[in-house]
Design an enzyme around this catalytic site. Structure first.
Site, PDB file in Angstrom:
ATOM      1  N   GLY A 155     -10.063  -8.838  24.976  1.00  0.00           N
ATOM      2  CA  GLY A 155      -9.033  -8.100  25.695  1.00  0.00           C
ATOM      3  C   GLY A 155      -8.874  -8.500  27.147  1.00  0.00           C
ATOM      4  O   GLY A 155      -7.919  -8.110  27.800  1.00  0.00           O
ATOM      5  N   CYS A 168      12.911  -1.451   1.219  1.00  0.00           N
ATOM      6  CA  CYS A 168      13.636  -2.709   1.396  1.00  0.00           C
ATOM      7  C   CYS A 168      14.720  -2.824   0.338  1.00  0.00           C
ATOM      8  O   CYS A 168      14.480  -2.596  -0.847  1.00  0.00           O
ATOM      9  CB  CYS A 168      12.663  -3.879   1.279  1.00  0.00           C
ATOM     10  SG  CYS A 168      13.485  -5.478   1.166  1.00  0.00           S
ATOM     11  N   CYS A 228      13.613  -5.938  -2.078  1.00  0.00           N
ATOM     12  CA  CYS A 228      12.407  -5.969  -2.907  1.00  0.00           C
ATOM     13  C   CYS A 228      11.816  -4.580  -3.106  1.00  0.00           C
ATOM     14  O   CYS A 228      10.756  -4.441  -3.699  1.00  0.00           O
ATOM     15  CB  CYS A 228      11.357  -6.894  -2.311  1.00  0.00           C
ATOM     16  SG  CYS A 228      10.506  -6.170  -0.907  1.00  0.00           S
ATOM     17  N   CYS A 233      13.079  -6.322   4.420  1.00  0.00           N
ATOM     18  CA  CYS A 233      11.793  -6.701   5.005  1.00  0.00           C
ATOM     19  C   CYS A 233      12.001  -7.646   6.182  1.00  0.00           C
ATOM     20  O   CYS A 233      12.742  -8.629   6.068  1.00  0.00           O
ATOM     21  CB  CYS A 233      10.935  -7.455   3.990  1.00  0.00           C
ATOM     22  SG  CYS A 233      10.306  -6.453   2.667  1.00  0.00           S
ATOM     23  N   CYS A 247       8.678 -10.399   1.305  1.00  0.00           N
ATOM     24  CA  CYS A 247       9.827  -9.974   0.508  1.00  0.00           C
ATOM     25  C   CYS A 247      10.016 -10.924  -0.685  1.00  0.00           C
ATOM     26  O   CYS A 247      10.183 -10.490  -1.821  1.00  0.00           O
ATOM     27  CB  CYS A 247      11.075  -9.980   1.386  1.00  0.00           C
ATOM     28  SG  CYS A 247      12.424  -8.995   0.745  1.00  0.00           S
TER      29      CYS A 247
HETATM   30 ZN    ZN Z   1      11.681  -6.823   0.982  1.00  0.00          ZN
END
Ligand code: ZN
Ligand code: ATP
Ligand code: MG
Lengths: 303, 370, 258
Positions: A36, A245, A248, A270, A276
């Site tokens: 970090g 989505c 999909c 997506c 996807c």
């Molecule tokens: Zn998708």
């Protein structure tokens, strides 16, 4: 004092000279040792503009070897122009195998997303970072922000979150959502949506962050604690989407809004194109999916 | 039904082909040769060398053609090439006192050893467009000085003889000059590092900042002690050799600004300095750089930092045009993931807001009805 | 009250080059005690206060502070991290100009809440409730909690600054001309408020002022400075009613009409 313009065509493997790579690797190692913490490094001009991912490209160029398989995404997609361009760059200067499949890649360079498919040990995720300093918009001075990190003075960060809640009823930071690393450094996760923050937490993959213009490298070794800042009574939450989505039918993934016409018609798909496509191959179908599943190039071996 | 946009690779290739076409333009017009650019657009070439930090006229000319005349793009091309070059060593500091001077003017003395030399300047041209240039007519040969001129000491050295200007600030004994192309910048920075950054800084940015100091935003009473342009020798120390090896010469522009005097109980009143040095011929840049250098020395002289030009982090962080153009222009890259996140939030907050408004209206109506 | 002082100051001097800021200042400050530092313009009051609050490092001398664990720590030997921590927990600093002590672009609530968040409070509701409580204690209506200090009057800003400093329950507060720049009626109200808070919370305070009336109202003890040195110190009533140093006599007779 004149170089022949024809000399220009010859570059080292992965473009950077070995000395530069060593310098960058040292910065990466230091970053891994202090998760970090932003390590200053002597960023080079790259053959793409600052802001186009020069930090990520330098990190990738310093760690990539001939046997690596590279995936490059921008906004989650392998086919956005800048992702295409960076992938083509490494194909050209390092002749490495490239892929769009998250699981097959050894190095994934990304802008603004973390793939949906969980990363595994041995993979490296390289983030392109525009402004590495999470305190920058609260305090513009580098000399001051470095001191704040050194002294762990992060109260101001919560002041910002407090103001969000007071004004908007909720924490109104949606991307580049600040995180605390191993209870010590506050870090900017790069402008990924906060949806992706939980994926950083204890990821088995090595995560490297490169900011070329701002000349900083930072890192999260595998299995590092990454905690998004919040309040007990306003806990950190990721975005949720009301529908799956459209292609999909995936749920609990990050979606892009696509405008379909000029009277408000839109759909959500997506943002991770690989994810996807994989799902559609497996037979998942959303309500707007085309008949035939996509046929795409996946992995291209070295030439 | 929806088909996602694909084919980024083909689009990029086609865009590049179109760019090449537009760059070449009308094929019946002869293509520019690099020597034409080097010879006839020499000041543009100098700017690209200076801000590209690479002294190579031909490469600069190539970059200008390749960039279709976009200077910042050309500078970027040169930088991206320069950064890949191996580093053999560092030359000795150049001696501008021994410059083979083509132009030298001082605003502080009417006459001085070596004299004032106007050189190839626009200063006293009347800015009337010249149709003869369009016709490409012959140009007469200039007059050449017959013999080597007398020595031309720098004005700062003349003032230093009397102790009237601050000394040329020595760096600590074991100081190794920094190299901003090899080490990360850190604030606050030593003056050698700062001058390097200014020398490759954007001409327009430094010009505006220098100008702002003249208009009262950190005024520092500048006099052009001298501007000189000419060739300096470059020499390299090689460990095995007892003498420095001459590498050739480079053309540079140097500006020594003589600024507001300072004095205190300990130090007698003395003029202070601002310094500018750039590759090639660019008085504007060298002078602007000198103004900024002096403004940035504010804390060294105990002056209050009140104006942009005095603020080191501000000036140095924003003077590099390759960085600036990259970050400004990257805004055109896709940001739809972030935008989606914001869009979603604003929609939710809007819905909540509307719900509150409607609830409020309903209450009002009920009250009105009662 | 404790039988040990909160702050021990010994032979503190600060030079700006060859100019004296303050010289050889020594005193002890006891828990819950308010000490006023008075003197004409340029006498070194602000310099002393800034040294004590470690905003400036003195040229010589020492100051040790009794931490909450009872141990004395030498202030100028602490690391910057320790000093900054002390500053935002156990100490407060009230500036003459509220803009120097407030964040002008964040809400009043966040101004008060900042110190709480800096020391690790992570419950928005509680932070806000504490802010509301503190705003009411400094007589700011709770419907102003989401306003920025720019929208506040001078007196309100000063009261907000006080709330912001006191919210973490500090044991020692430094104040530089806390009522300067306010008009007389506003000053009086602010002084009343300050006096009430200091007594209720049992705060120790060092208050710099050129106004002897302020010293009379707020402090139990006072130090009179001239040309960087302390020329007289003692109980406030004694110094004001029976000044011994000639300079104090002059100051009291020429200025004090209370
Ligand atoms: Zn998708
Ligand atoms: N930064 C500085 N540099 C040099 N001299 C200073 C500096 N700050 C203060 N001084 C000098 O130190 C002396 C004490 O100043 P200081 O500000 O402590 O006075 P003060 O008692 O607070 O005055 P006032 O009532 O006007 O605020 C003055 O002579 C002043 O000129
Ligand atoms: Mg003062």
């Amino acid at each position: 004092m004149t170089a022949q313009p024809t000399d220009i065509a010859t570059y080292n493997f992965a473009y950077l000279d070995e000395q530069t790579k060593r310098m960058i690797r040292r910065a990466i190692l230091k970053g891994i040792a202090i998760p970090g913490y932003q390590v200053p490094f002597a960023s080079r001009e790259m053959p793409m503009p600052y802001g186009w991912g020069t930090g990520g490209v330098q990190v990738t160029a310093s760690i990539i070897g001939p046997d690596d398989v590279l995936k490059v995404i921008d906004q989650g997609a392998d086919d956005t122009t800048n992702a295409v361009s960076i992938r083509a760059f490494f194909k050209k200067v390092a002749n490495v195998a490239v892929t769009t499949e998250t699981a097959k890649a050894t190095i994934i360079q990304t802008r603004h997303r973390i793939p949906e498919h969980p990363l595994t040990a041995g993979q490296v995720l390289v983030y392109q970072v525009p402004i590495p300093e999470p305190l920058r918009f609260l305090e513009p001075r580098e000399t001051e922000t470095r001191k704040m990190h050194a002294l762990e003075e992060y109260g101001l960060m919560h002041v910002k979150l407090y103001e969000d809640i007071a004004r908007h009823g909720r924490i109104a930071t949606t991307y580049a959502y600040p995180v605390k690393i191993e209870g010590r450094y506050v870090m900017d996760p790069s402008p990924t949506p906060k949806f992706d923050n939980p994926k950083m937490h204890r990821s088995p993959a090595l995560q490297l962050f490169g900011a070329g213009r701002e000349k900083r490298i930072y890192a999260l070794p595998p299995f590092t604690d990454v905690v998004s800042l919040d309040f007990e009574d306003h806990p950190f939450e990721v975005q949720t989407f009301d529908q799956p989505c459209a292609l999909c039918a995936a749920e609990n993934v990050y979606l892009d809004e696509v405008i379909l016409d000029d009277h408000g018609g839109h759909m959500f798909v997506c943002s991770d194109t690989d994810h996807c496509e994989k799902r559609r191959e497996q037979g998942h179908r959303g309500h707007l999916a085309p008949e035939t599943p996509p046929a795409l190039e996946k992995t291209e071996p070295t030439q | 039904m929806y088909v996602a946009v694909k084919g980024g690779e083909a689009a990029i290739a086609n865009a590049h082909a179109l760019l090449a076409d537009r760059r070449r333009g009308d094929r019946s017009v002869p293509a520019l040769r690099l020597d034409q650019i080097v010879e006839q657009l020499a000041l543009g070439v100098d700017r690209v060398m200076s801000e590209g930090s690479l002294y190579d006229r031909e490469l600069a000319a190539l970059a200008i053609v390749q960039a279709r005349g976009d200077m910042i793009e050309a500078i970027f091309l040169v930088r991206a090439y320069r950064t890949t070059l191996p580093r053999f060593g560092y030359t000795r500091a150049i001696d501008t006192g021994a410059m083979l001077v083509e132009r030298r003017v001082s605003a502080t003395y009417k006459d001085l050893p070596g004299g004032q030399l106007l050189g190839p300047t626009f200063d006293y041209t009347h800015r009337l467009l010249d149709p003869e240039l369009a016709a490409g007519g012959d140009v007469a040969e200039p007059l050449q000085r017959a013999s080597e001129a007398e020595a031309m000491p720098r004005v700062s050295a003349i003032l230093a003889c009397e102790g009237l200007i601050e000394p040329d600030g020595d760096m600590p004994q074991d100081h190794v000059p920094g190299d901003i192309t090899r080490e990360p910048l850190e604030f606050p920075m030593a003056r050698d590092i700062r001058l390097q950054a200014l020398s490759r800084g954007d001409e327009g940015f430094l010009l505006a900042l220098g100008y702002s100091t003249q208009r009262g935003y950190a005024r520092n009473h500048p006099f052009v002690g001298e501007v000189r342009i000419g060739e300096v020798e470059l020499e390299l120390d090689v460990p095995e050799l007892p003498f420095a090896v001459p590498l050739g010469s480079a053309r540079v522009t140097e500006c020594q600004m003589v600024n507001q005097f300072k004095g205190s109980a300990k130090a007698p009143p003395q003029f202070t300095r601002g310094y500018g040095l750039v590759f090639g011929q660019s008085e504007r840049k060298a002078m602007a750089m000198a103004l900024c250098d002096r403004a940035l020395r504010a804390t060294e002289f105990g002056e209050d930092v009140v104006a942009a030009a005095q603020d080191e982090e501000f000036v140095i962080s924003h003077s590099d045009n390759v960085q600036a153009t990259g970050f400004v222009e990257h805004l055109k890259l896709p940001h739809y993931v972030d935008f989606q996140a914001e869009l979603d939030l604003v929609r939710r907050m809007r819905a909540e807001h509307d719900a509150r408004e409607n609830a409020g209206k309903a209450v009002e109506k009920r009250e009105a009805a009662e | 009250m404790s039988d040990e002082p909160l702050l021990r100051v010994s032979a503190l001097s600060k030079f700006y080059g060859s100019r004296i800021g303050c010289e050889s200042v020594s005193f002890d400050l006891w828990p819950g005690e308010v000490l006023a530092v008075v003197g004409e313009s340029g006498s070194g009051k602000t310099t002393l206060l800034n040294c004590l609050s470690t905003r400036l490092l003195p040229s010589s001398g020492t100051a040790s502070y009794r931490m909450r664990d009872g141990q004395f720590r030498e202030l100028y030997r602490m690391s910057e991290a320790e000093r900054r921590f002390l500053m935002r927990t156990d100490w407060g600093f009230v500036h003459q100009n509220p803009a120097d002590g407030l964040r002008m672009t964040v809400s009043a609530g966040a101004n008060v809440g900042e110190r709480l968040m800096a020391v690790g409070d992570r419950h928005y509701g509680k932070i806000r409730a504490t802010a509301v409580d503190w705003l009411s204690r400094v007589e700011i209506d709770d419907d102003r909690i989401d306003d920025e200090p720019r929208a506040f009057s001078g007196g309100m800003r000063q009261r907000l600054q006080i709330a912001r400093n006191l919210v973490t329950g500090p044991r020692l507060v430094f104040m530089d001309e806390p009522t300067g720049g306010l008009d007389v009626s506003v000053q009086a109200r602010l002084l009343d408020l300050l006096r009430g808070l200091v007594t209720d919370l049992g705060l120790a305070a060092i208050v710099v002022t050129h106004d002897l009336a302020v010293a009379r109202l707020l402090s139990q003890r006072m130090m009179v400075m001239k040309d960087g040195r302390v020329v007289e110190s003692g109980l406030t009533d004694r110094v004001l009613d029976d000044p011994r140093a000639p300079y104090t006599q002059l100051l009291v007779s020429s200025i004090l009409q209370v």
